[in-house]
Enzyme design. Structure first.
Site, PDB file in Angstrom:
ATOM      1  N   GLY A 124      40.261  57.899 -48.573  1.00 24.78           N
ATOM      2  CA  GLY A 124      40.931  56.645 -48.214  1.00 24.78           C
ATOM      3  C   GLY A 124      42.421  56.794 -47.989  1.00 24.78           C
ATOM      4  N   SER A 125      42.918  56.400 -46.825  1.00 23.64           N
ATOM      5  CA  SER A 125      44.311  56.686 -46.504  1.00 23.64           C
ATOM      6  C   SER A 125      44.710  56.033 -45.182  1.00 23.64           C
ATOM      7  CB  SER A 125      44.498  58.201 -46.437  1.00 23.64           C
ATOM      8  OG  SER A 125      43.387  58.809 -45.816  1.00 23.64           O
ATOM      9  N   ARG A 126      45.817  56.530 -44.583  1.00 25.76           N
ATOM     10  CA  ARG A 126      46.336  55.939 -43.354  1.00 25.76           C
ATOM     11  C   ARG A 126      47.077  57.004 -42.546  1.00 25.76           C
ATOM     12  NH1 ARG A 126      50.924  51.444 -44.135  1.00 25.76           N
ATOM     13  NH2 ARG A 126      52.349  52.198 -42.543  1.00 25.76           N
ATOM     14  N   MET A 169      42.261  54.123 -42.818  1.00 22.81           N
ATOM     15  CA  MET A 169      40.941  54.725 -42.988  1.00 22.81           C
ATOM     16  C   MET A 169      40.347  54.288 -44.319  1.00 22.81           C
ATOM     17  SD  MET A 169      41.633  58.613 -41.680  1.00 22.81           S
ATOM     18  CE  MET A 169      43.122  58.807 -42.656  1.00 22.81           C
TER      19      MET A 169
END
Length: 246
Positions: A204-206, A116
């Site tokens: 912001g990440s996953r 993301m």
């Protein structure tokens, strides 16, 4: 009643109107802070920084947007937990926090990783409906979430959901370079519906999803997913698909 009407409209094939996404309550305070700074800059006559803060305020509100999603009502469907880009599809052992007989077992599983960016919706949703069996938070580093080793080194939160028939799905929220907080909406014992909001990761990440045995991914590298709508796999379907970017 509003939800019942929405479901009835979809079922009967009626007209659905677009509406501006709401802002999740987690983002309201950040939006208010940005708006207050913006107003202060204009009050003291600093117009250029003030207009920059207008853009920042809009971005903050957009980051925490919480759009309505049309979740597929299919018992076999595993839906995407996050908006973003499919960056990794690998066969790996399950994380030790979700392994073993009470978790995902010990055999390698297909892991689908969704990255993301700061422009994606960051509300995460559960891939299947069922009971939340465990929520395990692990502190860690803040490496680029796009890296493979982020699954083991970064701050993360593992969530395990079990369906009524015993099928279990594990997925992991992973913080990244900018993300500094994982916010859960659920706890062990909670009942969740497929596509239900279960948490968010700020900035912001996953998210990694571990597909159950006998299930092939129905997405390809480079594909964009929509949380609660894109089908990552059909349980028991081992047909492999391929794709190219063009």
């Amino acid at each position: 009643m509003a939800m019942e009407n929405d479901e009835l409209t979809v079922a009967l094939g009626g007209n659905v109107k677009w509406r501006f996404p709401s802002v999740h309550r987690e983002g309201v305070k950040f939006g208010l802070i940005a708006a207050a700074i913006t107003a202060l800059l204009f009050l003291v006559g600093w117009e250029f920084p003030g207009w920059l803060m207008v853009m920042v305020t809009i971005w903050v509100l957009a980051f925490f947007r919480d759009p309505v999603r049309a979740v597929p009502q299919d018992e076999r469907a595993i839906v995407a937990p996050a908006d973003g880009l499919v960056t990794l599809i690998q066969r790996v052992p399950p994380p030790r926090e979700m392994a073993g007989p009470d978790g995902l077992g010990d055999q390698p599983m297909i892991r689908v990783s969704i990255f993301m960016s700061v422009f994606d919706v960051h509300i995460n949703r559960t891939p299947i409906g069922g009971t939340v069996k465990s929520v395990v938070y692990i502190s860690g580093k803040f490496l680029n979430a796009d890296l493979d080793k982020a699954s083991e080194d970064n701050e993360r939160q593992h969530i395990l959901v079990e369906r009524h028939d015993g099928v279990r799905i594990g997925f992991t929220q992973i913080a990244g370079l900018v993300a500094r907080r994982i916010v859960p909406f659920v706890k062990p014992g909670d009942m969740v519906a497929a596509g239900q909001r279960i948490g968010l990761i700020r900035f912001g990440s996953r998210v990694d999803v571990y597909l159950p045995a006998g299930t092939a991914p129905r997405v390809v590298l480079g594909q964009r997913t929509v949380a609660g709508e894109t089908i990552l796999g059909q349980m028991g379907d081992m047909r492999v698909i391929s794709g190219i970017q063009q």
